[in-house]
Write a protein that holds these residues in place. Structure first.
Motif, PDB file in Angstrom:
ATOM      1  N   GLU A 276       0.835  -1.189   0.000  1.00 34.14           N
ATOM      2  CA  GLU A 276       0.000   0.000   0.000  1.00 34.14           C
ATOM      3  C   GLU A 276       0.876   1.247   0.000  1.00 34.14           C
ATOM      4  OE1 GLU A 276      -4.070  -1.344   2.360  1.00 34.14           O
ATOM      5  OE2 GLU A 276      -3.005   0.480   2.930  1.00 34.14           O
ATOM      6  N   VAL A 277       0.310   2.332  -0.528  1.00 33.33           N
ATOM      7  CA  VAL A 277       0.926   3.647  -0.364  1.00 33.33           C
ATOM      8  C   VAL A 277       0.262   4.266   0.868  1.00 33.33           C
ATOM      9  CG1 VAL A 277       1.404   5.889  -1.374  1.00 33.33           C
ATOM     10  CG2 VAL A 277       1.269   3.879  -2.849  1.00 33.33           C
ATOM     11  N   PHE A 278       1.055   4.435   1.921  1.00 36.03           N
ATOM     12  CA  PHE A 278       0.539   4.858   3.222  1.00 36.03           C
ATOM     13  C   PHE A 278       1.029   6.274   3.498  1.00 36.03           C
ATOM     14  CE2 PHE A 278      -0.367   5.070   7.611  1.00 36.03           C
ATOM     15  CZ  PHE A 278      -1.175   3.989   7.979  1.00 36.03           C
ATOM     16  N   GLY A 279       0.100   7.216   3.589  1.00 34.96           N
ATOM     17  CA  GLY A 279       0.453   8.608   3.796  1.00 34.96           C
ATOM     18  C   GLY A 279       0.616   8.958   5.263  1.00 34.96           C
ATOM     19  N   PHE A 280       1.467   9.946   5.523  1.00 34.17           N
ATOM     20  CA  PHE A 280       1.757  10.390   6.886  1.00 34.17           C
ATOM     21  C   PHE A 280       1.594  11.902   6.914  1.00 34.17           C
ATOM     22  CE2 PHE A 280       5.044  10.365  10.527  1.00 34.17           C
ATOM     23  CZ  PHE A 280       4.095   9.927  11.442  1.00 34.17           C
ATOM     24  N   LEU A 281       0.531  12.372   7.569  1.00 36.66           N
ATOM     25  CA  LEU A 281       0.170  13.786   7.557  1.00 36.66           C
ATOM     26  C   LEU A 281       0.223  14.374   8.959  1.00 36.66           C
ATOM     27  CD1 LEU A 281      -3.015  13.781   5.279  1.00 36.66           C
ATOM     28  CD2 LEU A 281      -0.754  14.617   4.665  1.00 36.66           C
ATOM     29  N   GLY A 282       0.531  15.652   9.032  1.00 40.37           N
ATOM     30  CA  GLY A 282       0.507  16.348  10.304  1.00 40.37           C
ATOM     31  C   GLY A 282       0.974  17.773  10.117  1.00 40.37           C
ATOM     32  N   PRO A 283       0.533  18.688  10.974  1.00 35.76           N
ATOM     33  CA  PRO A 283       0.984  20.081  10.865  1.00 35.76           C
ATOM     34  C   PRO A 283       2.493  20.182  11.051  1.00 35.76           C
ATOM     35  CG  PRO A 283      -0.870  19.864  12.395  1.00 35.76           C
ATOM     36  CD  PRO A 283      -0.405  18.486  12.086  1.00 35.76           C
ATOM     37  N   ASN A 284       3.051  21.335  10.693  1.00 35.38           N
ATOM     38  CA  ASN A 284       4.481  21.570  10.920  1.00 35.38           C
ATOM     39  C   ASN A 284       4.813  21.348  12.392  1.00 35.38           C
ATOM     40  OD1 ASN A 284       5.152  22.278   8.269  1.00 35.38           O
ATOM     41  ND2 ASN A 284       4.458  24.387   8.573  1.00 35.38           N
TER      42      ASN A 284
ATOM     43  N   GLY B 267      -8.051  21.038  13.549  1.00 30.11           N
ATOM     44  CA  GLY B 267      -8.472  22.387  13.889  1.00 30.11           C
ATOM     45  C   GLY B 267      -7.453  23.421  13.449  1.00 30.11           C
ATOM     46  N   GLY B 268      -6.612  23.033  12.476  1.00 32.49           N
ATOM     47  CA  GLY B 268      -5.548  23.930  12.030  1.00 32.49           C
ATOM     48  C   GLY B 268      -5.645  24.222  10.562  1.00 32.49           C
ATOM     49  N   THR B 269      -4.511  24.612  10.009  1.00 35.89           N
ATOM     50  CA  THR B 269      -4.437  24.924   8.586  1.00 35.89           C
ATOM     51  C   THR B 269      -3.949  23.697   7.843  1.00 35.89           C
ATOM     52  OG1 THR B 269      -2.140  25.624   8.676  1.00 35.89           O
ATOM     53  CG2 THR B 269      -3.808  27.285   9.163  1.00 35.89           C
ATOM     54  N   PRO B 270      -4.181  23.597   6.526  1.00 34.03           N
ATOM     55  CA  PRO B 270      -3.736  22.453   5.759  1.00 34.03           C
ATOM     56  C   PRO B 270      -2.252  22.487   5.433  1.00 34.03           C
ATOM     57  CG  PRO B 270      -4.872  23.981   4.319  1.00 34.03           C
ATOM     58  CD  PRO B 270      -4.976  24.527   5.707  1.00 34.03           C
ATOM     59  N   ASN B 271      -1.489  23.393   6.029  1.00 34.02           N
ATOM     60  CA  ASN B 271      -0.046  23.449   5.775  1.00 34.02           C
ATOM     61  C   ASN B 271       0.652  22.425   6.644  1.00 34.02           C
ATOM     62  OD1 ASN B 271       2.559  24.172   5.166  1.00 34.02           O
ATOM     63  ND2 ASN B 271       2.584  25.925   6.567  1.00 34.02           N
ATOM     64  N   VAL B 272       0.924  21.238   6.083  1.00 27.14           N
ATOM     65  CA  VAL B 272       1.513  20.171   6.868  1.00 27.14           C
ATOM     66  C   VAL B 272       2.931  19.885   6.412  1.00 27.14           C
ATOM     67  CG1 VAL B 272      -0.722  19.151   7.307  1.00 27.14           C
ATOM     68  CG2 VAL B 272       0.564  18.375   5.351  1.00 27.14           C
TER      69      VAL B 272
ATOM     70  N   ALA C 294      -2.311   8.248   7.839  1.00 29.59           N
ATOM     71  CA  ALA C 294      -2.291   8.426   9.286  1.00 29.59           C
ATOM     72  C   ALA C 294      -2.077   9.907   9.547  1.00 29.59           C
ATOM     73  CB  ALA C 294      -1.170   7.607   9.914  1.00 29.59           C
ATOM     74  N   ILE C 295      -2.809  10.457  10.499  1.00 30.87           N
ATOM     75  CA  ILE C 295      -2.707  11.877  10.817  1.00 30.87           C
ATOM     76  C   ILE C 295      -2.210  12.026  12.250  1.00 30.87           C
ATOM     77  CG2 ILE C 295      -3.985  14.037  11.052  1.00 30.87           C
ATOM     78  CD1 ILE C 295      -5.880  13.004   8.892  1.00 30.87           C
ATOM     79  N   ILE C 296      -1.117  12.788  12.423  1.00 30.52           N
ATOM     80  CA  ILE C 296      -0.599  13.025  13.762  1.00 30.52           C
ATOM     81  C   ILE C 296      -0.607  14.516  14.065  1.00 30.52           C
ATOM     82  CG2 ILE C 296       0.851  10.963  13.729  1.00 30.52           C
ATOM     83  CD1 ILE C 296       3.287  12.852  13.499  1.00 30.52           C
ATOM     84  N   GLN C 297      -0.704  14.831  15.338  1.00 35.25           N
ATOM     85  CA  GLN C 297      -0.644  16.210  15.788  1.00 35.25           C
ATOM     86  C   GLN C 297       0.039  16.225  17.144  1.00 35.25           C
ATOM     87  OE1 GLN C 297      -4.397  18.226  16.445  1.00 35.25           O
ATOM     88  NE2 GLN C 297      -3.545  20.155  15.742  1.00 35.25           N
TER      89      GLN C 297
END
Length: 308
Positions: free
Chosen positions: A35-43, A303-308, A208-211
């Protein structure tokens, strides 16, 4: 895509503390095969720190990363041989040809044949330019050459940290297509971080989304029947807008959207609304589901901006 019973990679309570600050806080995550597994999160959320720990560039404070059954802490050599990675930009010898670069890197790992080099060149679409010097390559071609170098030893996991940085739209699309091809033809799991939410949505099977170093959610992309598509904003294109709103307002939260009537509804509710409109003598010309984009979902959760 079907989940395989045994994940290729398991992050188990991965924690990183620097001084008194917890950078990564008990991150637990499974990466399925192919799978192509994405890793997202704010700066500053800990994406690059996590990747550095996965490839051994930074020590874990606690927890472990298990790659194909081997602990990155206790069995580093056995674990890392299953990994290919590009952290930041791939570094190549620009005065050599693409093929000479791959040949040079192949000598560092036993068992890589000339046939395998030819295979990866074909996989990343560089056959026509592989004997040209790297200094003549576009940034997108250098990225593909970096991917070729990273997969020569047939890893189970390919880690890419911000691989689309600096690429033009054509280069991004090319890279996306080749990553998809790798999962299909090589069975590789690709773990990719990016700041381009729209590209992650097109590229990934799940994200996966981390903050603040904590895992918020893991969710599939473009999978029918998920909770994101179960309840969505639905537009009904009707002939009598005011009558339709009056008819539905008693039981539903209705909004007017241009020439359509909008309502939050699941599949069963859509059928009920359609039946009510038809029964009320209102013509329904079309029904369109507006699923939430990955950016919308990201903003809701962080609850933030899409700038990750």
């Amino acid at each position: 895509m079907e989940l395989h019973s045994e994940p290729v990679v398991r992050l188990q309570n991965v924690t990183k503390v620097i001084g008194k600050r917890t950078i990564i806080d008990h991150l637990t995550l499974d990466l399925p095969k192919a799978e192509v597994f994405g890793f997202l999160g704010p700066n500053g959320s800990g994406k690059t720190t996590t990747i550095r720990m996965m490839v051994g560039l930074m020590k874990l404070t606690d927890g472990d990363v298990i790659i194909r059954g081997h602990s990155i802490r206790k069995q580093f050599e056995q674990a890392i041989r299953h990994v290919g990675a590009i952290v930041e930009n791939p570094e190549m010898y620009k005065y050599l040809t693409g093929y000479q670069n791959l040949l040079h890197f192949s000598r560092m790992v036993p068992g890589i044949s000339r046939q395998r080099i030819d295979e990866v060149v074909e996989l990343v679409g560089l056959r026509e330019r592989i004997h040209d010097k790297v200094k003549t390559y576009s940034l997108g071609m250098r990225q593909r050459l970096g991917v070729a170098q990273a997969i020569m030893h047939k890893p189970s996991l390919l880690i890419l940290d911000e691989p689309t940085n600096g690429l033009d739209p054509a280069g991004i699309r090319e890279l996306r297509d080749y990553l998809r091809k790798l999962t299909r033809e090589e069975g590789i799991t690709i773990f990719v971080s990016s700041h381009l939410l729209s590209e992650m949505e097109l590229m990934c099977d799940r994200v996966a989304i981390i903050q603040s170093g904590k895992l918020i959610d893991v969710r599939p992309i473009h999978t029918e029947g998920t909770k994101e598509t179960a309840a969505a904003r639905v537009l009904f294109d009707v002939d009598k807008h005011e009558e339709a709103i009056r008819l539905l307002a008693e039981n539903y939260s209705i909004q007017r959207d241009g020439e359509a009537v909008a309502v939050e509804a699941d599949r069963e509710t859509v059928a009920a609304i359609n039946a009510a409109l038809v029964h009320g003598g209102i013509k329904v010309y079309g029904i369109k589901v507006q699923g939430k984009s990955l950016e919308d979902q990201f903003l809701e959760m962080t609850g933030g901006t899409p700038n990750v």
